[in-house]
Design a protein around this motif. Structure first.
Motif, PDB file in Angstrom:
ATOM      1  N   ARG A  20       0.855  -1.162  -0.127  1.00 19.96           N
ATOM      2  CA  ARG A  20       0.055  -0.013   0.071  1.00 19.96           C
ATOM      3  C   ARG A  20       0.758   1.290  -0.118  1.00 19.96           C
ATOM      4  N   PRO A  21       1.743   1.410  -0.934  1.00 16.95           N
ATOM      5  CA  PRO A  21       2.698   2.534  -1.081  1.00 16.95           C
ATOM      6  C   PRO A  21       1.909   3.824  -0.918  1.00 16.95           C
ATOM      7  N   GLU A  22       0.792   3.721  -1.675  1.00 15.65           N
ATOM      8  CA  GLU A  22       0.193   5.239  -1.440  1.00 15.65           C
ATOM      9  C   GLU A  22      -0.451   5.462  -0.188  1.00 15.65           C
ATOM     10  N   ALA A  23      -0.410   4.667   0.787  1.00 10.50           N
ATOM     11  CA  ALA A  23      -0.755   4.930   2.080  1.00 10.50           C
ATOM     12  C   ALA A  23       0.339   4.676   3.108  1.00 10.50           C
ATOM     13  N   MET A  24       1.397   4.634   2.641  1.00  7.76           N
ATOM     14  CA  MET A  24       2.727   4.462   3.358  1.00  7.76           C
ATOM     15  C   MET A  24       2.463   3.272   4.162  1.00  7.76           C
ATOM     16  N   ASN A  25       1.920   2.364   3.165  1.00  7.58           N
ATOM     17  CA  ASN A  25       1.857   0.767   3.749  1.00  7.58           C
ATOM     18  C   ASN A  25       1.095   0.754   5.216  1.00  7.58           C
ATOM     19  N   ALA A  26       0.243   1.492   5.387  1.00  7.92           N
ATOM     20  CA  ALA A  26      -0.677   1.668   6.794  1.00  7.92           C
ATOM     21  C   ALA A  26      -1.366   0.314   6.799  1.00  7.92           C
ATOM     22  N   LEU A  27      -1.779   0.174   8.076  1.00 11.12           N
ATOM     23  CA  LEU A  27      -2.360  -1.275   7.952  1.00 11.12           C
ATOM     24  C   LEU A  27      -4.026  -1.003   8.271  1.00 11.12           C
ATOM     25  N   ASN A  28      -4.675  -1.219   7.322  1.00  6.31           N
ATOM     26  CA  ASN A  28      -6.073  -1.363   7.290  1.00  6.31           C
ATOM     27  C   ASN A  28      -6.385  -2.765   7.550  1.00  6.31           C
ATOM     28  N   ALA A  34      -4.365 -10.042   5.372  1.00  3.20           N
ATOM     29  CA  ALA A  34      -3.535 -10.572   4.441  1.00  3.20           C
ATOM     30  C   ALA A  34      -2.143 -10.960   4.988  1.00  3.20           C
ATOM     31  N   LEU A  35      -1.570 -10.075   5.898  1.00  7.40           N
ATOM     32  CA  LEU A  35      -0.309 -10.189   6.627  1.00  7.40           C
ATOM     33  C   LEU A  35      -0.095 -11.418   7.228  1.00  7.40           C
ATOM     34  N   VAL A  89      -5.462  -6.272  17.992  1.00  2.00           N
ATOM     35  CA  VAL A  89      -4.303  -6.555  18.809  1.00  2.00           C
ATOM     36  C   VAL A  89      -4.338  -8.076  18.766  1.00  2.00           C
ATOM     37  N   ARG A  90      -5.538  -8.703  19.266  1.00  2.00           N
ATOM     38  CA  ARG A  90      -5.481 -10.177  19.627  1.00  2.00           C
ATOM     39  C   ARG A  90      -5.652 -10.668  17.899  1.00  2.00           C
ATOM     40  N   GLU A  91      -6.339 -10.070  17.460  1.00  2.00           N
ATOM     41  CA  GLU A  91      -6.879 -11.074  15.853  1.00  2.00           C
ATOM     42  C   GLU A  91      -5.753 -10.860  15.044  1.00  2.00           C
ATOM     43  N   HIS A  92      -5.159  -9.733  14.980  1.00  6.42           N
ATOM     44  CA  HIS A  92      -4.235  -9.504  13.785  1.00  6.42           C
ATOM     45  C   HIS A  92      -2.753  -9.515  14.266  1.00  6.42           C
TER      46      HIS A  92
END
Length: 267
Positions: A20-28, A34-35, A89-92
Motif C-alpha cells: 500500500r505505498p500510496e498509504a505508506m503501507n498503513a495497516l487497514n 492478508a499479512l 491486537v488479538r486477532e491480527h
C-alpha cells in the motif's frame, strides 16, 4: 489474500511485501488479515527455509495502524457499544508477531523507509534487519494515546535495553537509520537504492543454510532470555542433540573433511 500484501516463494525464500505505498503501507483491516495469512503460510510451508519481509514504495516500510480507517471503526464502536476495533491486537498483530518471531526459520526485514508503531514492531519481530540509510523508526503509540503492541513491549527492551526502551516509548521521536544501527535496531544500513537487493541477498543466503540449526539458535536465544543459566545449558544440550541428528550436520561435517562447500537440504 488481498493485493495489499504480496506473497511469493522462490528457491526456499518466501517474500512478503506490504503493498500500500500510496498509504505508506498503513495497516487497514484487509492488509492486517492478508499479512497474518502470509506470515502463517510462510511458517507452515516446509519448502520455505527463510522469510523476507519488505514493502513497496520508497517512503515507508509501514507506518502502523491506518488511522483514517481506525477513526471510523471507533465511531462504529461508540454507536453500537461494542469494543471490536481494539480486538485487532488479538486477532491480527499478535498472530503476525508470533508467526515471524516464532518461525522455525530465519526472518529478514528490509526496512526501506519509515517504520512506526506496529511497523516498528513487525521489523523488531524479524531476526535480522537491513535498513535503508533514509529510513527511520518511531514507536509513535503515545502520540495517539495508546500503549505499545505488536510485541514491541517485549522486543524493544531486549534490543536496546529497558532504560532506552522506556525513553523511546514514553517520548516517541524519529530514530535515524544511523542511530538505529548504533542502538542495535538495525543490523546493517545500506544506501536506499540497495536495501531490497541487500536484504534479499542476506535472506537467500539463510534460505540455503542449515535451517534446523537456525531454528535451534532462535529457540535457544528466546529461551535464554527468560530462564536461568542452568536451564539454558540444559536447553542447549537438548537443541544441540537435535541439530546433531540432522542431515545437514552430517553434510556439513563431510564437506569440511572433503574441503568442499556444503549443500544443505534444510533437514
Amino acid at each position: 489474500m488481498a493485493d495489499t500484501v504480496l506473497y511469493e516463494v522462490s528457491d526456499g525464500l518466501a517474500t512478503i511485501t506490504l503493498n500500500r505505498p500510496e498509504a505508506m503501507n498503513a495497516l487497514n483491516v484487509a492488509t492486517k488479515v492478508a499479512l497474518r495469512e502470509a506470515a502463517e503460510e510462510a511458517v507452515r510451508d516446509t519448502a520455505v527455509r527463510a522469510v523476507l519481509l519488505t514493502a513497496a514504495g520508497e517512503r515507508a516500510f509501514c507506518v502502523g495502524q491506518d488511522l483514517k480507517e481506525h477513526i471510523g471503526l471507533l465511531a462504529q464502536d461508540r454507536e453500537t457499544g461494542s469494543r471490536l476495533t481494539m480486538s485487532t491486537v488479538r486477532e491480527h498483530y499478535n498472530p503476525i508477531v508470533r508467526a515471524l518471531a516464532g518461525a522455525a526459520k530465519p526472518v529478514v526485514a528490509a526496512v526501506n523507509g519509515v517504520a512506526a508503531g506496529a511497523g516498528f514492531g513487525f521489523a523488531l519481530a524479524a531476526d535480522y534487519r537491513v535498513v535503508a540509510d533514509t529510513a527511520s523508526f518511531n514507536t509513535s503509540f503515545v502520540g495517539v494515546a495508546l500503549t505499545g503492541d505488536s510485541g514491541i513491549s517485549w522486543t524493544l527492551p531486549r534490543v536496546v535495553g529497558p532504560s532506552r526502551a522506556a525513553d523511546l516509548l514514553l517520548f516517541p521521536r524519529s530514530i535515524s537509520a544511523q542511530d538505529a544501527l548504533e542502538l542495535g535496531i538495525a543490523n546493517k544500513v545500506v544506501p536506499a537504492a540497495e536495501v531490497r537487493a541487500e536484504a534479499e541477498k542476506v535472506a537467500r543466503k539463510l534460505a540455503s543454510g542449515p535451517t534446523m540449526a537456525y531454528a535451534a539458535i532462535k529457540e535457544a536465544m528466546a529461551f535464554g532470555l527468560t530462564h536461568s543459566l542452568e536451564e539454558t545449558l540444559d536447553k542447549e544440550d537438548e537443541l544441540q542433540t537435535r541439530a546433531g541428528q540432522s542431515e545437514d550436520h552430517t553434510i556439513a561435517v563431510q564437506a569440511f573433511v572433503n574441503k568442499e562447500k556444503p549443500k544443505y537440504l534444510g533437514r
